[in-house]
Design a protein around this motif. Sequence first.
Motif, PDB file in Angstrom:
ATOM      1  N   LYS A 121       0.810  -1.217   0.000  1.00 12.07           N
ATOM      2  CA  LYS A 121       0.000   0.000   0.000  1.00 12.07           C
ATOM      3  C   LYS A 121       0.843   1.266   0.000  1.00 12.07           C
ATOM      4  N   PHE A 122       2.142   1.132   0.319  1.00 15.12           N
ATOM      5  CA  PHE A 122       3.014   2.296   0.307  1.00 15.12           C
ATOM      6  C   PHE A 122       3.321   2.693  -1.126  1.00 15.12           C
ATOM      7  N   GLY A 123       3.583   3.946  -1.322  1.00 17.13           N
ATOM      8  CA  GLY A 123       3.878   4.444  -2.660  1.00 17.13           C
ATOM      9  C   GLY A 123       5.267   4.066  -3.131  1.00 17.13           C
ATOM     10  N   LEU A 124       5.453   4.149  -4.430  1.00 15.45           N
ATOM     11  CA  LEU A 124       6.722   3.818  -5.068  1.00 15.45           C
ATOM     12  C   LEU A 124       7.864   4.659  -4.501  1.00 15.45           C
ATOM     13  N   GLY A 125       7.603   5.927  -4.212  1.00 16.10           N
ATOM     14  CA  GLY A 125       8.643   6.815  -3.691  1.00 16.10           C
ATOM     15  C   GLY A 125       9.207   6.331  -2.368  1.00 16.10           C
ATOM     16  N   ILE A 126       8.337   5.862  -1.476  1.00 17.51           N
ATOM     17  CA  ILE A 126       8.778   5.367  -0.172  1.00 17.51           C
ATOM     18  C   ILE A 126       9.606   4.099  -0.351  1.00 17.51           C
ATOM     19  N   PHE A 127       9.149   3.191  -1.213  1.00 15.65           N
ATOM     20  CA  PHE A 127       9.896   1.957  -1.454  1.00 15.65           C
ATOM     21  C   PHE A 127      11.253   2.239  -2.081  1.00 15.65           C
ATOM     22  N   ARG A 128      11.290   3.142  -3.041  1.00 12.71           N
ATOM     23  CA  ARG A 128      12.554   3.448  -3.716  1.00 12.71           C
ATOM     24  C   ARG A 128      13.551   4.034  -2.711  1.00 12.71           C
ATOM     25  N   LYS A 129      13.091   4.953  -1.863  1.00 14.13           N
ATOM     26  CA  LYS A 129      13.969   5.548  -0.860  1.00 14.13           C
ATOM     27  C   LYS A 129      14.502   4.477   0.088  1.00 14.13           C
ATOM     28  N   LYS A 130      13.636   3.581   0.546  1.00 14.20           N
ATOM     29  CA  LYS A 130      14.051   2.502   1.446  1.00 14.20           C
ATOM     30  C   LYS A 130      15.025   1.557   0.739  1.00 14.20           C
ATOM     31  N   ALA A 131      14.742   1.213  -0.509  1.00 12.45           N
ATOM     32  CA  ALA A 131      15.625   0.330  -1.276  1.00 12.45           C
ATOM     33  C   ALA A 131      17.000   0.966  -1.435  1.00 12.45           C
ATOM     34  N   ASP A 132      17.051   2.263  -1.714  1.00 18.36           N
ATOM     35  CA  ASP A 132      18.335   2.959  -1.855  1.00 18.36           C
ATOM     36  C   ASP A 132      19.112   2.945  -0.539  1.00 18.36           C
ATOM     37  N   GLN A 133      18.408   3.145   0.579  1.00 14.19           N
ATOM     38  CA  GLN A 133      19.066   3.104   1.892  1.00 14.19           C
ATOM     39  C   GLN A 133      19.635   1.714   2.177  1.00 14.19           C
ATOM     40  N   LEU A 134      18.846   0.679   1.914  1.00 15.07           N
ATOM     41  CA  LEU A 134      19.297  -0.690   2.153  1.00 15.07           C
ATOM     42  C   LEU A 134      20.470  -1.055   1.256  1.00 15.07           C
ATOM     43  N   ALA A 135      20.419  -0.614  -0.006  1.00 15.86           N
ATOM     44  CA  ALA A 135      21.507  -0.900  -0.949  1.00 15.86           C
ATOM     45  C   ALA A 135      22.801  -0.231  -0.483  1.00 15.86           C
ATOM     46  N   ALA A 136      22.712   1.017  -0.052  1.00 18.13           N
ATOM     47  CA  ALA A 136      23.912   1.725   0.417  1.00 18.13           C
ATOM     48  C   ALA A 136      24.511   1.025   1.643  1.00 18.13           C
ATOM     49  N   GLN A 137      23.666   0.570   2.556  1.00 16.04           N
ATOM     50  CA  GLN A 137      24.152  -0.137   3.742  1.00 16.04           C
ATOM     51  C   GLN A 137      24.774  -1.480   3.357  1.00 16.04           C
ATOM     52  N   PHE A 138      24.151  -2.189   2.401  1.00 12.41           N
ATOM     53  CA  PHE A 138      24.719  -3.455   1.932  1.00 12.41           C
ATOM     54  C   PHE A 138      26.115  -3.236   1.353  1.00 12.41           C
ATOM     55  N   VAL A 139      26.271  -2.230   0.495  1.00 11.77           N
ATOM     56  CA  VAL A 139      27.573  -1.968  -0.139  1.00 11.77           C
ATOM     57  C   VAL A 139      28.628  -1.684   0.926  1.00 11.77           C
ATOM     58  N   GLU A 140      28.284  -0.861   1.909  1.00  9.81           N
ATOM     59  CA  GLU A 140      29.219  -0.557   2.992  1.00  9.81           C
ATOM     60  C   GLU A 140      29.606  -1.836   3.751  1.00  9.81           C
ATOM     61  N   ASN A 141      28.610  -2.663   4.070  1.00 13.30           N
ATOM     62  CA  ASN A 141      28.876  -3.915   4.781  1.00 13.30           C
ATOM     63  C   ASN A 141      29.713  -4.876   3.946  1.00 13.30           C
ATOM     64  N   PHE A 142      29.412  -4.962   2.640  1.00 12.20           N
ATOM     65  CA  PHE A 142      30.130  -5.875   1.753  1.00 12.20           C
ATOM     66  C   PHE A 142      31.597  -5.460   1.626  1.00 12.20           C
ATOM     67  N   ARG A 143      31.828  -4.166   1.449  1.00 14.25           N
ATOM     68  CA  ARG A 143      33.207  -3.688   1.356  1.00 14.25           C
ATOM     69  C   ARG A 143      33.960  -3.980   2.658  1.00 14.25           C
ATOM     70  N   ALA A 144      33.310  -3.757   3.774  1.00 12.77           N
ATOM     71  CA  ALA A 144      33.948  -4.024   5.072  1.00 12.77           C
ATOM     72  C   ALA A 144      34.272  -5.513   5.196  1.00 12.77           C
ATOM     73  N   ARG A 145      33.371  -6.358   4.746  1.00 13.16           N
ATOM     74  CA  ARG A 145      33.565  -7.811   4.827  1.00 13.16           C
ATOM     75  C   ARG A 145      34.777  -8.243   3.989  1.00 13.16           C
ATOM     76  N   LEU A 146      34.978  -7.545   2.849  1.00 14.12           N
ATOM     77  CA  LEU A 146      36.123  -7.852   1.998  1.00 14.12           C
ATOM     78  C   LEU A 146      37.397  -7.150   2.500  1.00 14.12           C
ATOM     79  N   GLY A 147      37.223  -6.206   3.418  1.00 15.55           N
ATOM     80  CA  GLY A 147      38.361  -5.468   3.924  1.00 15.55           C
ATOM     81  C   GLY A 147      38.904  -4.460   2.934  1.00 15.55           C
ATOM     82  N   VAL A 148      37.994  -3.912   2.090  1.00 14.89           N
ATOM     83  CA  VAL A 148      38.414  -2.953   1.057  1.00 14.89           C
ATOM     84  C   VAL A 148      37.501  -1.728   1.084  1.00 14.89           C
ATOM     85  N   THR A 149      37.871  -0.722   0.282  1.00 14.99           N
ATOM     86  CA  THR A 149      37.037   0.452   0.091  1.00 14.99           C
ATOM     87  C   THR A 149      36.594   0.497  -1.356  1.00 14.99           C
ATOM     88  N   ALA A 150      35.995   1.593  -1.729  1.00  9.20           N
ATOM     89  CA  ALA A 150      35.487   1.753  -3.103  1.00  9.20           C
ATOM     90  C   ALA A 150      36.585   1.588  -4.123  1.00  9.20           C
TER      91      ALA A 150
END
Length: 150
Positions: A121-150
């Motif tokens: 029932k939530f709008g596309l804008g809310i989902f997109r914002k949440k998806a972007d936040q989750l993706a950014a956190q995943f990338v940060e966690n993944f880089r940390a797990r590999l012990g590297v940066t961008a």
Amino acid sequence: MKIEGEFEVEAPRSEVWDRIRDPQVMGACIPGCEAVEQVDDMAYRANISVKVGPIKARFNLLVEVLEERPEHTILSRTSGEEGTRASVVTSDNVVRLCDTDSGGTRVDYAADVSVTGRLGKFGLGIFRKKADQLAAQFVENFRARLGVTA
């Protein structure tokens, strides 16, 4: 809803491939992932908690790898629901890896996501914002797990 993005890590493609194929590594990188259980070589289950707006949801997901082209492409399908079927999610996913000029790896991802039920029932804008936040956190966690940066 289509979710797409890319990020780079300063690690060789073979290492990134191995980590992306490891459900325990991926589970540790996904925000809200509480547990991961490998079903077989091509599937795993995950319990994920997420908060969208005022609603908290806990999903029981099945991730199935449909096709692999080592070490560059993974096609997968994610499906699951809240325990009460209040919300149902399905997603067809593509992850592609390619070498960068610096010897690292670029990860391109795309997902075609469908959410029905109370979260639908939530709008596309809310989902997109949440998806972007989750993706950014995943990338940060993944880089940390590999012990590297961008």
